[in-house]
Design a protein around this motif. Structure first.
Motif, PDB file in Angstrom:
ATOM      1  N   ARG A   1      43.948  50.351  51.065  1.00  0.00           N
ATOM      2  CA  ARG A   1      43.622  48.914  51.110  1.00  0.00           C
ATOM      3  C   ARG A   1      42.392  48.686  51.976  1.00  0.00           C
ATOM      4  O   ARG A   1      41.541  47.866  51.655  1.00  0.00           O
TER       5      ARG A   1
ATOM      6  N   TYR B   1      39.062  48.869  50.261  1.00  0.00           N
ATOM      7  CA  TYR B   1      38.700  47.687  49.460  1.00  0.00           C
ATOM      8  C   TYR B   1      38.386  46.481  50.353  1.00  0.00           C
ATOM      9  O   TYR B   1      37.571  45.644  49.986  1.00  0.00           O
TER      10      TYR B   1
ATOM     11  N   LEU C   1      34.875  46.969  51.326  1.00  0.00           N
ATOM     12  CA  LEU C   1      34.000  46.611  50.198  1.00  0.00           C
ATOM     13  C   LEU C   1      33.909  45.097  50.034  1.00  0.00           C
ATOM     14  O   LEU C   1      32.836  44.547  49.780  1.00  0.00           O
ATOM     15  N   LEU C   2      35.057  44.430  50.199  1.00  0.00           N
ATOM     16  CA  LEU C   2      35.095  42.963  50.080  1.00  0.00           C
ATOM     17  C   LEU C   2      34.212  42.324  51.155  1.00  0.00           C
ATOM     18  O   LEU C   2      33.430  41.402  50.868  1.00  0.00           O
TER      19      LEU C   2
ATOM     20  N   LEU D   1      30.967  43.622  44.034  1.00  0.00           N
ATOM     21  CA  LEU D   1      31.863  44.196  45.051  1.00  0.00           C
ATOM     22  C   LEU D   1      33.082  43.317  45.279  1.00  0.00           C
ATOM     23  O   LEU D   1      34.208  43.812  45.396  1.00  0.00           O
TER      24      LEU D   1
ATOM     25  N   SER E   1      36.774  44.670  44.446  1.00  0.00           N
ATOM     26  CA  SER E   1      37.716  44.873  45.543  1.00  0.00           C
ATOM     27  C   SER E   1      38.908  43.922  45.448  1.00  0.00           C
ATOM     28  O   SER E   1      40.041  44.326  45.738  1.00  0.00           O
TER      29      SER E   1
ATOM     30  N   ASN F   1      41.297  45.309  42.815  1.00  0.00           N
ATOM     31  CA  ASN F   1      42.019  46.482  43.313  1.00  0.00           C
ATOM     32  C   ASN F   1      43.026  46.114  44.392  1.00  0.00           C
ATOM     33  O   ASN F   1      44.102  46.722  44.467  1.00  0.00           O
ATOM     34  N   LEU F   2      42.686  45.119  45.229  1.00  0.00           N
ATOM     35  CA  LEU F   2      43.638  44.680  46.264  1.00  0.00           C
ATOM     36  C   LEU F   2      44.874  44.054  45.618  1.00  0.00           C
ATOM     37  O   LEU F   2      45.998  44.268  46.075  1.00  0.00           O
TER      38      LEU F   2
ATOM     39  N   LYS G   1      46.928  46.835  44.302  1.00  0.00           N
ATOM     40  CA  LYS G   1      47.562  47.539  45.425  1.00  0.00           C
ATOM     41  C   LYS G   1      48.791  46.753  45.901  1.00  0.00           C
ATOM     42  O   LYS G   1      49.833  47.337  46.195  1.00  0.00           O
TER      43      LYS G   1
END
Lengths: 68, 138
Positions: B5, B8, B11-12, B44, B48, B51-52, B55
């Motif tokens: 996590r 990401y 990246l965020l 980005l 992110s 993906n978060l 997750k």
């Protein structure tokens, strides 16, 4: 390469999903193996043989390719 | 497979910073840089956040996480993924050459054509390097 995976699995009354979970592969991989669309790596072949308590040769049948 | 996590979140944060910088330095002189930063930032943030969310879904449902790990490490899926990447790379190299010819046809500056040809050559050098590397490893 042919195999008797589907036959052996059905004899044991195991579902594709259960076999996939036991071997830690996807259900689609089991389906592809049974249809003969995919040949397993030597590691997966050993895992399958160990799971069914058989030798690799009892499950997978090697066929020599005919020359064109 | 999904990374940590924290990866990401970093990246965020970078994405938000890119958009913040592009808003602060938004003037005519910096237009190309501002445009690039906006694009990178938006990309980005989108990647992110997606993906978060995935997750979080996996955290709430351990079975889903286990299945996604099995699917990722599955040897057939790995082979399909590698074959698709290789094919995409092959197709891309010819697209790069097509772009090089287009730059000649539209009389683009020489440096543009040379840059595209250099990308094509780099692709091949990377390919030769990786073939040698894998031949030593296997």
């Amino acid at each position: 390469m042919k195999n008797k995976l589907e036959e052996i699995r059905k004899q044991r009354g195991i579902k594709q999903e259960e076999l996939a979970t036991a071997l830690e592969v996807s259900r689609q991989t089991i389906g592809s193996l049974e249809n003969g669309r995919y040949n397993p790596s030597i590691l997966l072949a050993f895992k399958i043989a160990l799971f069914f308590d058989k030798t690799i040769e009892e499950i997978f049948i090697y066929e020599e390719e005919k020359p064109c | 497979m999904l990374k940590n996590r924290s990866f990401y979140i970093v990246l965020l944060t970078i994405g938000i910073c890119c958009i913040g910088i592009s808003i602060i330095f938004n003037d005519a002189m910096m237009k190309p840089v501002v445009g690039s930063l906006l694009g990178i930032g938006a990309g980005l943030i989108g990647m992110s956040l997606a993906n978060l969310v995935m997750k979080q879904l996996e955290l709430n449902n351990p079975a889903l996480e286990k299945q996604s790990q099995i699917d990722f490490h599955d040897e057939r899926n790995t082979m399909i993924r590698n074959r698709a990447k290789a094919k995409a790379g092959d197709i891309t190299q010819w697209l790069i050459m097509a772009i090089a010819y287009i730059t000649i046809l539209i009389s683009a500056p020489l440096w543009v054509t040379l840059a595209v040809v250099i990308v094509f050559l780099i692709y091949h050098f990377i390919g030769i390097y990786l073939i040698n590397k894998y031949q030593k490893e296997m």
